[in-house]
Design an enzyme around this catalytic site. Structure first.
Site, PDB file in Angstrom:
ATOM      1  N   CYS A 199       0.822  -1.211   0.000  1.00 44.24           N
ATOM      2  CA  CYS A 199       0.000   0.000   0.000  1.00 44.24           C
ATOM      3  C   CYS A 199       0.860   1.268   0.000  1.00 44.24           C
ATOM      4  O   CYS A 199       1.431   1.606  -1.024  1.00 44.24           O
ATOM      5  CB  CYS A 199      -1.016  -0.046   1.137  1.00 44.24           C
ATOM      6  SG  CYS A 199      -2.528   0.838   0.687  1.00 44.24           S
ATOM      7  N   HIS A 225      -3.905  -5.185   0.143  1.00 43.89           N
ATOM      8  CA  HIS A 225      -3.421  -5.704   1.428  1.00 43.89           C
ATOM      9  C   HIS A 225      -3.363  -7.227   1.452  1.00 43.89           C
ATOM     10  O   HIS A 225      -4.354  -7.873   1.818  1.00 43.89           O
ATOM     11  CB  HIS A 225      -4.299  -5.188   2.566  1.00 43.89           C
ATOM     12  CG  HIS A 225      -4.073  -3.748   2.839  1.00 43.89           C
ATOM     13  ND1 HIS A 225      -3.069  -3.301   3.679  1.00 43.89           N
ATOM     14  CD2 HIS A 225      -4.671  -2.646   2.349  1.00 43.89           C
ATOM     15  CE1 HIS A 225      -3.081  -1.984   3.708  1.00 43.89           C
ATOM     16  NE2 HIS A 225      -4.042  -1.559   2.909  1.00 43.89           N
ATOM     17  N   GLU A 275      -2.049  -9.012   3.587  1.00 44.90           N
ATOM     18  CA  GLU A 275      -2.230  -9.478   4.967  1.00 44.90           C
ATOM     19  C   GLU A 275      -3.703  -9.470   5.363  1.00 44.90           C
ATOM     20  O   GLU A 275      -4.050  -9.925   6.463  1.00 44.90           O
ATOM     21  CB  GLU A 275      -1.408  -8.605   5.938  1.00 44.90           C
ATOM     22  CG  GLU A 275      -2.046  -7.295   6.382  1.00 44.90           C
ATOM     23  CD  GLU A 275      -2.083  -6.213   5.307  1.00 44.90           C
ATOM     24  OE1 GLU A 275      -1.615  -6.469   4.187  1.00 44.90           O
ATOM     25  OE2 GLU A 275      -2.586  -5.111   5.578  1.00 44.90           O
TER      26      GLU A 275
HETATM   27  N1  LIG Z   1      -3.254   1.742   3.425  1.00 44.53           N
HETATM   28  C1  LIG Z   1      -2.294   2.528   2.953  1.00 44.53           C
HETATM   29  O1  LIG Z   1      -1.105   2.285   3.122  1.00 44.53           O
HETATM   30  C2  LIG Z   1      -2.743   3.779   2.246  1.00 44.53           C
HETATM   31  C3  LIG Z   1      -1.645   4.506   1.537  1.00 44.53           C
HETATM   32  C4  LIG Z   1      -1.985   5.963   1.282  1.00 44.53           C
HETATM   33  N2  LIG Z   1      -2.149   6.662   2.527  1.00 44.53           N
HETATM   34  C5  LIG Z   1      -3.236   6.067   0.440  1.00 44.53           C
HETATM   35  O2  LIG Z   1      -4.283   6.436   0.936  1.00 44.53           O
HETATM   36  O3  LIG Z   1      -3.197   5.773  -0.732  1.00 44.53           O
END
Ligand SMILES: NC(=O)CC[C@H](N)C(=O)O
Length: 370
Positions: free
Chosen positions: A265, A349, A351
């Site tokens: 992410c 994600h 995970e």
């Molecule tokens: N879950 C995250 O790592 C989000 C990454 C970043 N803050 C976004 O909104 O794209």
């Protein structure tokens, strides 16, 4: 229950009732279309600065698990040590709850952590407004305190600095035998979810969790892990510089000695930035449990858990890199990989926590490469 009004940046108002802590707040209003997972989402540090709207109508009916911690300091059921979302907005809060693992109600938990919760709002209508306009700032105002108007910013705030650990934390590998020697990964903590650490230590990896801007390049380790985190990736300048420095040092080595990198992410966005690519803000982000992504070069599709508002612009990736996954709904980037070195990342994600675990094999791939 106090009467409250959600006032969006464009002036649209929604009226509901408070079932959490009675406090005026402001934040970026984002929607999540998952059917469950509110304990994990609320404690996901990536929601810092955001008011979370759930489109699934009935919320709270399975209560909240205990906020207990394992001996190594990792929460047993939650994704961090507190609620990071600014507030929760639901359509129909369920007063009664039932689940084998429930220890308290969602309402009691929100009150204990001093986080507002609003029920009675047509969250599907609110979501249509956000989809049409794009995510907006919003304010939650109590009708009996009309002059008490909160203020907040989202763009330009370094939320990673707020949620990252302040000093190095070490976690010992689990499941290590004499046939299975533990490897060590440095994890850059931009706001790491606990299940990322669980996924690594349960695969026999020692984890050295370092603050987001820590220069880890002189440390001894076998691989680099770039965690998730809140806010705009363009705020994480020092992290990107450290990743770039690490990659430059690795390029000096023989190919077989190059250490692996995996990102998730925010980690995908920071790796892409270190590789020279740019990141842009999506109109309303991806937050759900059923985001389909295709692995580039294959017909294989994974259903993934997501929570992000920014995306890597694949067109800006240098010639050494290529997209790893692509979102099948809107074609946006869902991961990158280096063409020669063991460096890769996912925008979704793997995970889960919560959500489908289809992509957890990416951790196996990282551990094999260590
Ligand atoms: N879950 C995250 O790592 C989000 C990454 C970043 N803050 C976004 O909104 O794209």
């Amino acid at each position: 229950m106090e009467n409250v009004t959600l006032i969006l940046q464009d002036g649209t108002e929604f009226h509901g009732k408070s079932f959490g802590y009675d406090k005026t707040v402001a934040g970026e209003v984002v929607f999540n279309t998952a059917m469950m997972g509110y304990p994990e989402s609320l404690t996901d540090p990536s929601y810092a600065g955001q008011i979370v709207v759930l489109t699934f109508p009935l919320v709270g009916n399975y209560g909240v698990p205990a906020f207990s911690f394992e001996d190594n300091g990792i929460p047993t059921f939650m994704e961090s040590d507190k609620i990071h979302a600014v507030a929760l907005i639901v359509s129909d809060y369920s007063e009664s709850y039932s689940h084998w693992n429930a220890k308290e109600s969602l309402s009691d938990w929100l009150k204990r952590e001093k986080v507002p919760g609003i029920t009675g709002i047509d969250t599907r209508e609110l979501t249509k407004v956000l989809r049409e306009h794009g995510v907006m700032m919003g304010k939650i105002v109590f009708d009996n305190q009309p002059g008490n108007i909160p203020e907040a910013e989202y763009e330009g705030v370094n939320f990673v600095e707020e949620v990252s650990c302040k000093e190095i934390i070490r976690y010992a590998a689990a499941n290590v035998t004499e046939h299975n020697e533990a490897k060590t990964a440095v994890l850059v903590d931009c706001g790491v979810k606990a299940n990322i650490i669980r996924c690594l230590i349960n695969r026999g990896v020692n984890v050295i969790r370092v603050p987001w801007n820590y220069d880890f390049t002189d440390m001894e380790f076998d691989g680099l892990f770039l965690a998730n985190g809140p806010g705009d990736p363009d705020m994480c300048v020092e992290a990107v510089e450290n990743i770039r420095k690490f990659m430059e040092c690795e390029r000096e080595k023989s190919d077989s000695a190059v250490r692996p990198i995996m990102g998730i992410c925010m980690g995908n966005q920071l790796l892409a930035k270190a590789a020279g690519a740019t990141v842009y803000k999506l109109k309303y982000g991806h937050r759900s449990h059923n985001q389909p992504v295709r692995m580039v070069g294959t017909e294989t599709c994974f259903v993934t858990s997501q929570n992000h508002g920014y995306a890597v612009d694949s067109k800006t990736l240098g010639s050494d890199w290529e997209p790893f996954f692509v979102n099948m709904n809107d074609g946006s980037n869902e991961g990158i990989r280096h063409k020669k070195y063991p460096w890769f990342s996912a925008q979704f994600h793997p995970e889960a926590c919560s959500g489908p675990v289809d992509a957890e094999f990416l951790f196996d791939r990282f551990v094999e490469l260590l």
